[in-house]
Design a protein around this motif. Sequence first.
Motif, mmCIF file in Angstrom:
data_model
loop_
_atom_site.group_PDB
_atom_site.id
_atom_site.type_symbol
_atom_site.label_atom_id
_atom_site.label_comp_id
_atom_site.label_asym_id
_atom_site.label_seq_id
_atom_site.Cartn_x
_atom_site.Cartn_y
_atom_site.Cartn_z
ATOM 1 N N ARG A 195 0.811 -1.215 0.000
ATOM 2 C CA ARG A 195 0.000 0.000 0.000
ATOM 3 C C ARG A 195 0.846 1.267 0.000
ATOM 4 O O ARG A 195 0.315 2.357 -0.159
ATOM 5 C CB ARG A 195 -0.911 0.018 1.245
ATOM 6 C CG ARG A 195 -1.909 -1.127 1.295
ATOM 7 C CD ARG A 195 -2.974 -0.993 0.226
ATOM 8 N NE ARG A 195 -3.923 -2.116 0.269
ATOM 9 C CZ ARG A 195 -4.948 -2.241 -0.544
ATOM 10 N NH1 ARG A 195 -5.174 -1.313 -1.464
ATOM 11 N NH2 ARG A 195 -5.767 -3.278 -0.459
ATOM 12 N N THR A 196 2.153 1.128 0.186
ATOM 13 C CA THR A 196 3.013 2.311 0.286
ATOM 14 C C THR A 196 3.877 2.480 -0.953
ATOM 15 O O THR A 196 3.763 3.465 -1.679
ATOM 16 C CB THR A 196 3.901 2.230 1.537
ATOM 17 O OG1 THR A 196 3.068 2.074 2.690
ATOM 18 C CG2 THR A 196 4.723 3.513 1.684
ATOM 19 N N THR A 198 4.091 1.804 -4.181
ATOM 20 C CA THR A 198 3.317 1.316 -5.307
ATOM 21 C C THR A 198 3.528 2.197 -6.523
ATOM 22 O O THR A 198 4.067 3.300 -6.427
ATOM 23 C CB THR A 198 1.814 1.292 -4.965
ATOM 24 O OG1 THR A 198 1.370 2.628 -4.709
ATOM 25 C CG2 THR A 198 1.531 0.427 -3.750
ATOM 26 N N ASP A 203 -1.806 1.062 -8.423
ATOM 27 C CA ASP A 203 -2.887 1.777 -7.731
ATOM 28 C C ASP A 203 -4.196 1.662 -8.506
ATOM 29 O O ASP A 203 -5.274 1.510 -7.917
ATOM 30 C CB ASP A 203 -2.522 3.250 -7.540
ATOM 31 C CG ASP A 203 -1.409 3.444 -6.519
ATOM 32 O OD1 ASP A 203 -1.173 2.513 -5.717
ATOM 33 O OD2 ASP A 203 -0.777 4.517 -6.535
#
Length: 272
Positions: A195-196, A198, A203
């Motif tokens: 989630r960081t 990316t 996304d």
Amino acid sequence: MSSKISTISTIGIMGFGAFGRLMARHLQPHFALRVCDPAQPPEPDLSGKGLLPVSPAEAAACDLVILAVPVPAIPEALSVLRPHLKAGAVMLDVGSVKIGPASAMQAALPDDVEIIGTHPLFGPQSARNGLAGLRIALCPIRGGSAPRIAAFLRRVLKLKVIMTTADAHDREVAMVQGLTHLIAKILVRMEPLPRTMTTASFDLLMQATEMVRYDAPNVFMAIERANPHAKAVRDRFFALAEEMRLFLEDGHAEAAQPAADLPHKVAEVAQA
């Protein structure tokens, strides 16, 4: 056959799940709504033209009746509604597949009831900012009301209307929705996902997954099992995925094999 009802003023909605509620929000300013859902009956709402919880008979007595129930529940809903439909009424469904519901409606409904298959190509998540510019497929099956309904959808709700047939619809959504939901289901099973750190493309993939993550299980099953064209698309996808796996692991040349060498049904889809 042209509808005997010149003006649609009342709409009966059978089913008040997430999509039934979405429809009601956008239709209530324009029509009096009569909603039947014993499992989750709506509260009366007198705003706009009004919304009232009603019995199946009262919903069936409307000018236009919308089946907003899961695809497997359509035959039972038709059996309940049929005795109370009036001549010239318009019946439509909003299922993710069209061949099965179209056949069920043709078999169950009297000749003086018009039939239109519809598939809003959006859901509560993708419509959270409004309907303008979103797509809806219309499949005229019996009667002549499809053009005026299409005109309302275009002019008033600002939807992009795609006129098609049940078979052509199912062929396209077998890939469009079939692959989207299939990949999303697999990605959810692979969680936790990054989630960081990316990329923009990752996304977007996550955004697509989130748009269908919370769809009811029956939606996924209808897309994958009730669509007669979905299996061939799945077979092709998994066959190509297996070729890619072999290529990456062993450097095999199977990744370049032509469609004609794939299993029979897979080859048919590849060449369509």
